[in-house]
Motif scaffolding. Sequence first.
Motif, PDB file in Angstrom:
ATOM      1  N   ASN A 175       0.859  -1.185   0.000  1.00 38.77           N
ATOM      2  CA  ASN A 175       0.000   0.000   0.000  1.00 38.77           C
ATOM      3  C   ASN A 175       0.896   1.235   0.000  1.00 38.77           C
ATOM      4  O   ASN A 175       1.628   1.503   0.959  1.00 38.77           O
ATOM      5  CB  ASN A 175      -0.908  -0.005   1.232  1.00 38.77           C
ATOM      6  N   THR A 177      -0.076   4.326  -0.125  1.00 37.41           N
ATOM      7  CA  THR A 177      -0.759   5.525   0.358  1.00 37.41           C
ATOM      8  C   THR A 177       0.106   6.252   1.380  1.00 37.41           C
ATOM      9  O   THR A 177       0.551   5.667   2.365  1.00 37.41           O
ATOM     10  CB  THR A 177      -2.105   5.162   0.996  1.00 37.41           C
ATOM     11  N   ARG A 242      -4.089  -2.260  -8.071  1.00 38.41           N
ATOM     12  CA  ARG A 242      -3.846  -0.880  -7.675  1.00 38.41           C
ATOM     13  C   ARG A 242      -2.684  -0.791  -6.695  1.00 38.41           C
ATOM     14  O   ARG A 242      -2.339  -1.755  -6.000  1.00 38.41           O
ATOM     15  CB  ARG A 242      -5.113  -0.269  -7.085  1.00 38.41           C
ATOM     16  N   SER A 243      -2.082   0.414  -6.641  1.00 35.84           N
ATOM     17  CA  SER A 243      -0.905   0.631  -5.790  1.00 35.84           C
ATOM     18  C   SER A 243      -1.242   0.537  -4.309  1.00 35.84           C
ATOM     19  O   SER A 243      -0.351   0.395  -3.478  1.00 35.84           O
ATOM     20  CB  SER A 243      -0.285   1.998  -6.082  1.00 35.84           C
ATOM     21  N   SER A 244      -2.522   0.585  -3.984  1.00 34.81           N
ATOM     22  CA  SER A 244      -2.926   0.471  -2.573  1.00 34.81           C
ATOM     23  C   SER A 244      -3.113  -0.981  -2.155  1.00 34.81           C
ATOM     24  O   SER A 244      -3.305  -1.272  -0.969  1.00 34.81           O
ATOM     25  CB  SER A 244      -4.222   1.246  -2.341  1.00 34.81           C
ATOM     26  N   SER A 245      -3.053  -1.913  -3.129  1.00 40.71           N
ATOM     27  CA  SER A 245      -3.185  -3.336  -2.807  1.00 40.71           C
ATOM     28  C   SER A 245      -2.331  -4.147  -3.774  1.00 40.71           C
ATOM     29  O   SER A 245      -2.815  -5.036  -4.467  1.00 40.71           O
ATOM     30  CB  SER A 245      -4.651  -3.774  -2.886  1.00 40.71           C
TER      31      SER A 245
END
Length: 762
Positions: A175, A177, A242-245
């Motif tokens: 992740n 974020t 996605r970059s968050s998962s």
Amino acid sequence: MASRLILDSERVMLLEYSINMNDGILLLTFSDVILSESFQPDAFIIQTSLSRSSALFYQLTSASIASNTNGYELMISLNSDLQGIKSQPGLVTSVNTTYLTIAADAIDDPFGVDVTAITDGNALQARSVIPDLLPPTLLDFSIDLGISILNLTFSDTVLLPSINLTRLTLQTQSNMTGLNHSENSFIITGGSIALFTDGTVVSISLLDNDSDQIKYIGNLRFLSFSSFLLQDISLNRVIPIRSSSAREVSVLFPDMINPQISAFSLDLNLGVIIITFNEVMLLSSIDGTAILLQTHSNISESTNNVYIGSGVARFHTESRDDLNVIQLKFHDDILNIIKSDLNFGISSANTFLSLVEILGMPSFSEIGRDLGNLPTILISPYLGIPVSTIVPDLSPIILNSYVLDLNNGIVNLTFSESVNPATFTPTALNFQNYKYTNETIYSLSSETNEYFVTNHTTLTIRLGFFDLNQIKNISTLAVDENSTFITFNYSLCSDFNGNPIIEIDNGMALQTSEFISDETQPQLISFSLDFNTGLLHLYFSEILNSDAIYPELIQLRNSSNVSSEIPLTNSTYILLLTSESAILVIEVYPLNEVKGSSIGLTSNSTFVNFNYGAVSDTNLNPISEVLLSSASLTPDTTPPTFVYFSLNLTSGLLVLVFDESISSNSLNTSGITLVSSPNSTSQNTSYTLTSTSLVISNDEQVTRVQLGAIDLNSIKLLDMLATSPENTYLSIEANSLSDLRNNFNLAVTISMAPNVHIFSPE
């Protein structure tokens, strides 16, 4: 009546079929019951048209498994054959691109009778086709940092032209974020792509720079991408991650390959060596200790080797692009060693690099380590690698500073780089007393020709005797640092690449960075005494101050003690300067006193003595008390010369004047003749003195003779001789007298007889 069984002899026919590309199911409907156990998958070929001659096709394999639904239908699970079909672009996309042929042994009825074959050219078109509408998904991925390979495994066959590697992002966390993306992630910029396993495995050979960046950032274990990464064969876009998962790597192979130098180049203009490795290096591990530069690939044939040692410094910026390219800046001493060798650093034919072995590591060198902490592979000095490119030195020389040492007669010029001493021209160097002047300027002569280079950048000039003393003798020049400036033109010198020095003009003259004044007392080296000329030549170690010479403090002696000493109190002097000597020339006075003494009879009886401070140099360093024996003595060999005479007949006094003192007991008066005129020899017009006339005094150059009564009366009786100045002349025979050093006179003949200077009649 008994019944009779009639066997079915008609062959089963394939009536129709359909394909579901989402589920991977091929459903076949036959005209009669078929036996699913007799299914032969390789007898089925799916193709894009009636004939395979110009069509795409796929032959089923044993991966496909058949099952019977109601006796007439055969359901085939395509399994991995599904990907095989998808790997053929345009196959089974609709009923118009879906045709089937089967061999007779494709399947049997329960009685073992083969199915009716459908041959190529008469292929059966599908009744219905459900095309592939499922997007592909990433199943897993692996990274091999050693060989820079990224493998992605998808659920479906990938369309190779659709792959856009710039949509791939490796990241340090699942992740991202709130994290700094530039420090914790890297977007792939490109690479070569290959498909394996029916197109479901995408193998990416990473670009060198990408591989280096991945290693440089480190710990990039997670992968994310957008749906625009790729499409499957049916043009379905991949499901994004996605970059968050982000997905974590399945297998990570660390870098186990030792780095090696792939190329190097030199920039002699900037003074750097640029080393290119085959992978990214750990910056903190870089040092140039192991680098050896040589003029031949084989060190045994190399004419010169430059061991860098600790003579380089690493420099870089954290945001640099080429993480496998290391720049090392040479220390000035190493750079100037390279520049000063005309057989080195010119081309790839004479510039090679090797890595010196480090104790205990015979195969590796500590020039640097990769991010896996693996050391660089050794480059043997017997197999040195050639330089790739050389940027030659194009920078002109700059004179940084200089030191004038008048005590030792040395000028040290310190330049910005190595100077070629063969190009040095001393006559281009000018000394002046101000930054700008039209008055006091002294240019070195060609007599200054001794110079040598120290530390490659310092040129030491040993000033010629003449130049050094000329500088000392100019009262307004080089008195201190505030009166010491130099100028020169481009011809002064050049570097080993022929780049000239930047001129320093009058008006921008460079002041000395250090001035060392003359603190050495002048030394009397030798002297010579010439009794013929009366000149005493004193040879000194340096020029003297003409206003600080005191002849009264200088004495001539006949020995080392003071048994006979004559001071030169009233003597006059001049200073001379030659290329070898600073000379004080004294016209000895009183010379006749010296001649009349025991001084100067031989070299062993000729000494000169200086009292303290008798002379001083231009910096007013006084001479110490010194006593020196003669190195050169010219004895008096000049005969005395008669100058004039006077005659007083009242007192009977004959006064003879010579150019030097006469030995009083040497005069033979019978050698003197009075004549009435030149060439007069008659008895009435000449008279020769007798021994009755005697020398009564001898003072300097004046000898007084008292005429005897016989001589005086005889002269008076001659009415044509010595009655007036007009008839009074004198001649002297040769060897009638001698000077104080026993040189006899030359004859004053009657024909050359001089007229009386002062005449006093009776």
